[in-house]
Motif scaffolding. Structure first.
Motif, PDB file in Angstrom:
ATOM      1  N   ALA A 282       0.817  -1.210   0.000  1.00 46.88           N
ATOM      2  CA  ALA A 282       0.000   0.000   0.000  1.00 46.88           C
ATOM      3  C   ALA A 282       0.848   1.256   0.000  1.00 46.88           C
ATOM      4  O   ALA A 282       1.699   1.444   0.865  1.00 46.88           O
ATOM      5  N   GLN A 283       0.593   2.123  -0.980  1.00 46.79           N
ATOM      6  CA  GLN A 283       1.259   3.419  -1.006  1.00 46.79           C
ATOM      7  C   GLN A 283       0.490   4.453  -0.180  1.00 46.79           C
ATOM      8  O   GLN A 283       1.048   5.444   0.260  1.00 46.79           O
ATOM      9  N   SER A 284      -0.790   4.216   0.023  1.00 46.62           N
ATOM     10  CA  SER A 284      -1.626   5.132   0.792  1.00 46.62           C
ATOM     11  C   SER A 284      -2.284   4.372   1.937  1.00 46.62           C
ATOM     12  O   SER A 284      -2.376   3.141   1.910  1.00 46.62           O
ATOM     13  N   LYS A 285      -2.756   5.127   2.911  1.00 47.69           N
ATOM     14  CA  LYS A 285      -3.447   4.506   4.049  1.00 47.69           C
ATOM     15  C   LYS A 285      -4.954   4.637   3.850  1.00 47.69           C
ATOM     16  O   LYS A 285      -5.656   5.270   4.629  1.00 47.69           O
ATOM     17  N   SER A 286      -5.421   4.018   2.782  1.00 47.76           N
ATOM     18  CA  SER A 286      -6.821   4.095   2.406  1.00 47.76           C
ATOM     19  C   SER A 286      -7.551   2.833   2.859  1.00 47.76           C
ATOM     20  O   SER A 286      -7.231   1.723   2.414  1.00 47.76           O
ATOM     21  N   GLU A 287      -8.516   3.008   3.743  1.00 47.28           N
ATOM     22  CA  GLU A 287      -9.308   1.865   4.204  1.00 47.28           C
ATOM     23  C   GLU A 287     -10.110   1.264   3.049  1.00 47.28           C
ATOM     24  O   GLU A 287     -10.285   0.047   2.966  1.00 47.28           O
ATOM     25  N   LYS A 288     -10.567   2.139   2.143  1.00 48.85           N
ATOM     26  CA  LYS A 288     -11.325   1.668   0.985  1.00 48.85           C
ATOM     27  C   LYS A 288     -10.480   0.740   0.118  1.00 48.85           C
ATOM     28  O   LYS A 288     -10.940  -0.342  -0.290  1.00 48.85           O
ATOM     29  N   LEU A 289      -9.230   1.135  -0.176  1.00 51.74           N
ATOM     30  CA  LEU A 289      -8.362   0.293  -1.002  1.00 51.74           C
ATOM     31  C   LEU A 289      -7.994  -0.993  -0.275  1.00 51.74           C
ATOM     32  O   LEU A 289      -7.892  -2.064  -0.890  1.00 51.74           O
ATOM     33  N   ALA A 290      -7.785  -0.909   1.026  1.00 46.41           N
ATOM     34  CA  ALA A 290      -7.464  -2.110   1.809  1.00 46.41           C
ATOM     35  C   ALA A 290      -8.620  -3.109   1.738  1.00 46.41           C
ATOM     36  O   ALA A 290      -8.402  -4.322   1.570  1.00 46.41           O
ATOM     37  N   ASN A 291      -9.842  -2.621   1.839  1.00 48.35           N
ATOM     38  CA  ASN A 291     -11.009  -3.500   1.740  1.00 48.35           C
ATOM     39  C   ASN A 291     -11.133  -4.100   0.346  1.00 48.35           C
ATOM     40  O   ASN A 291     -11.499  -5.279   0.192  1.00 48.35           O
ATOM     41  N   GLN A 292     -10.832  -3.288  -0.676  1.00 51.39           N
ATOM     42  CA  GLN A 292     -10.878  -3.801  -2.047  1.00 51.39           C
ATOM     43  C   GLN A 292      -9.827  -4.883  -2.251  1.00 51.39           C
ATOM     44  O   GLN A 292     -10.090  -5.909  -2.895  1.00 51.39           O
ATOM     45  N   ALA A 293      -8.627  -4.656  -1.716  1.00 50.38           N
ATOM     46  CA  ALA A 293      -7.555  -5.645  -1.850  1.00 50.38           C
ATOM     47  C   ALA A 293      -7.939  -6.954  -1.182  1.00 50.38           C
ATOM     48  O   ALA A 293      -7.673  -8.045  -1.708  1.00 50.38           O
ATOM     49  N   LYS A 294      -8.558  -6.856   0.001  1.00 51.27           N
ATOM     50  CA  LYS A 294      -9.031  -8.063   0.699  1.00 51.27           C
ATOM     51  C   LYS A 294     -10.078  -8.780  -0.131  1.00 51.27           C
ATOM     52  O   LYS A 294     -10.093 -10.025  -0.222  1.00 51.27           O
ATOM     53  N   TYR A 295     -10.951  -8.033  -0.758  1.00 57.81           N
ATOM     54  CA  TYR A 295     -11.974  -8.618  -1.627  1.00 57.81           C
ATOM     55  C   TYR A 295     -11.322  -9.373  -2.789  1.00 57.81           C
ATOM     56  O   TYR A 295     -11.753 -10.484  -3.143  1.00 57.81           O
ATOM     57  N   HIS A 296     -10.285  -8.775  -3.390  1.00 59.01           N
ATOM     58  CA  HIS A 296      -9.588  -9.427  -4.505  1.00 59.01           C
ATOM     59  C   HIS A 296      -8.905 -10.711  -4.038  1.00 59.01           C
ATOM     60  O   HIS A 296      -8.891 -11.709  -4.762  1.00 59.01           O
ATOM     61  N   ALA A 297      -8.333 -10.688  -2.836  1.00 63.44           N
ATOM     62  CA  ALA A 297      -7.696 -11.893  -2.290  1.00 63.44           C
ATOM     63  C   ALA A 297      -8.720 -13.002  -2.105  1.00 63.44           C
ATOM     64  O   ALA A 297      -8.463 -14.173  -2.439  1.00 63.44           O
ATOM     65  N   ASP A 298      -9.891 -12.642  -1.576  1.00 59.10           N
ATOM     66  CA  ASP A 298     -10.949 -13.635  -1.390  1.00 59.10           C
ATOM     67  C   ASP A 298     -11.402 -14.198  -2.736  1.00 59.10           C
ATOM     68  O   ASP A 298     -11.660 -15.407  -2.866  1.00 59.10           O
ATOM     69  N   TYR A 299     -11.499 -13.328  -3.731  1.00 61.28           N
ATOM     70  CA  TYR A 299     -11.905 -13.777  -5.067  1.00 61.28           C
ATOM     71  C   TYR A 299     -10.923 -14.805  -5.623  1.00 61.28           C
ATOM     72  O   TYR A 299     -11.331 -15.773  -6.288  1.00 61.28           O
ATOM     73  N   LEU A 300      -9.648 -14.595  -5.341  1.00 54.76           N
ATOM     74  CA  LEU A 300      -8.612 -15.508  -5.844  1.00 54.76           C
ATOM     75  C   LEU A 300      -8.356 -16.679  -4.902  1.00 54.76           C
ATOM     76  O   LEU A 300      -7.479 -17.510  -5.166  1.00 54.76           O
ATOM     77  N   ASN A 301      -9.084 -16.722  -3.786  1.00 53.90           N
ATOM     78  CA  ASN A 301      -8.916 -17.780  -2.779  1.00 53.90           C
ATOM     79  C   ASN A 301      -7.504 -17.807  -2.218  1.00 53.90           C
ATOM     80  O   ASN A 301      -6.905 -18.870  -2.032  1.00 53.90           O
ATOM     81  N   LEU A 302      -6.975 -16.614  -1.940  1.00 54.98           N
ATOM     82  CA  LEU A 302      -5.625 -16.485  -1.421  1.00 54.98           C
ATOM     83  C   LEU A 302      -5.652 -15.850  -0.030  1.00 54.98           C
ATOM     84  O   LEU A 302      -6.512 -15.030   0.283  1.00 54.98           O
ATOM     85  N   GLU A 303      -4.689 -16.240   0.798  1.00 53.58           N
ATOM     86  CA  GLU A 303      -4.499 -15.592   2.091  1.00 53.58           C
ATOM     87  C   GLU A 303      -4.160 -14.125   1.852  1.00 53.58           C
ATOM     88  O   GLU A 303      -3.448 -13.793   0.902  1.00 53.58           O
ATOM     89  N   PHE A 304      -4.648 -13.247   2.712  1.00 51.40           N
ATOM     90  CA  PHE A 304      -4.437 -11.816   2.517  1.00 51.40           C
ATOM     91  C   PHE A 304      -3.444 -11.254   3.525  1.00 51.40           C
ATOM     92  O   PHE A 304      -3.468 -11.582   4.709  1.00 51.40           O
TER      93      PHE A 304
END
Length: 203
Positions: free
Chosen positions: A162-184
C-alpha cells in the motif's frame, strides 16, 4: 545527453509507467519539482512487457532531445533485460529492481517479503483500483473463468503493498484476495523509496 546536477536550472523528462503516474505527480507537486516533466505510457503494457522497450524508445526519439536529462521510471518489468540493453545505448538510468514492487518497498524489504512466502501475488494501489481491467479482463478470466485456477494455482498469498493509508483500497484488496482464494496480507510502503530512487536517478 548532458547530465546536470539537480541544483542547476536544467530540465528533466521522466518517462514513466502509467501505473505510478499518480504517485509521481503527487511527489512532483509536494516537492515542487517544477523542472521535471512526467510523461506516462499506458499501464496495460505490463500485459505485454516485451513491447515496453520499443515504446520507451519511441518516446525518447520523439521528445527526449528537448530535455537536458531523461530518467526512466520503470523497473525491468518483465522485459528480461531488453529494457536495460536499449537504455544503455542512450546512457539513461531507470528505477532499480525487477518490478515496481521493489522500488516501492526497497530491494532489501522486498527480498524479505519474498523469502517469507515465495508463492505471493502482489498488488499496489494502482492494481487494486484497476484489478478488473488489468487482471480479470487483461488475463481473459472474464471470458474464461477456469483460467483463474490455472493462473493462480501456485500462489498461496496476496500481499497488498500500500502506497496510501486508504481503508477503501485495503477492503478492495481483501476482496480481490478472497476472489482468488488467497491468504491476505498488507504491507504499507508509502512513497519514500520511490522518491529516493527517483532523486538518485536524476542527480
Amino acid at each position: 545527453m548532458k547530465r546536470l546536477s539537480q541544483s542547476s536550472n536544467h530540465t528533466v523528462l521522466v518517462i514513466a509507467c502509467g501505473a505510478i503516474s499518480h504517485e509521481l505527480n503527487y511527489l512532483k507537486t509536494i516537492n515542487s519539482w517544477d523542472h521535471i516533466t512526467i510523461q506516462c505510457l499506458n499501464a496495460d503494457l505490463h500485459n505485454t512487457p516485451k513491447k515496453i522497450p520499443n515504446k520507451i524508445k519511441e518516446k525518447l526519439d520523439l521528445v527526449g532531445g528537448n530535455f537536458d536529462q531523461v530518467f526512466i521510471a520503470y523497473a525491468d518489468c518483465g522485459t528480461g533485460g531488453l529494457l536495460d540493453s536499449m537504455l544503455n545505448e542512450y546512457n539513461i538510468k531507470r528505477l532499480p529492481g525487477a518490478h515496481c514492487y521493489e522500488f516501492f518497498t526497497g530491494l532489501k524489504e522486498f527480498k524479505s517479503l519474498m523469502d517469507n512466502e515465495i508463492g505471493t501475488f502482489y498488488l499496489t494501489d494502482f492494481l487494486v483500483k484497476h484489478f478488473n481491467r488489468l487482471i480479470i479482463k487483461g488475463l481473459g478470466i472474464d471470458k474464461h473463468p477456469q483460467l483463474k485456477d490455472e493462473y493462480f494455482r501456485n500462489y498461496k498469498k496476496l500481499t497488498y503493498l500500500a502506497q496510501s493509508k486508504s481503508e477503501k483500497l485495503a477492503n478492495q484488496a481483501k476482496y480481490h484476495a478472497d476472489y482468488l482464494n488467497l491468504e491476505f496480507a498488507m504491507h504499507y510502503t508509502g512513497l519514500d523509496n520511490l522518491k529516493k530512487n527517483t532523486l538518485e536517478g536524476i542527480q
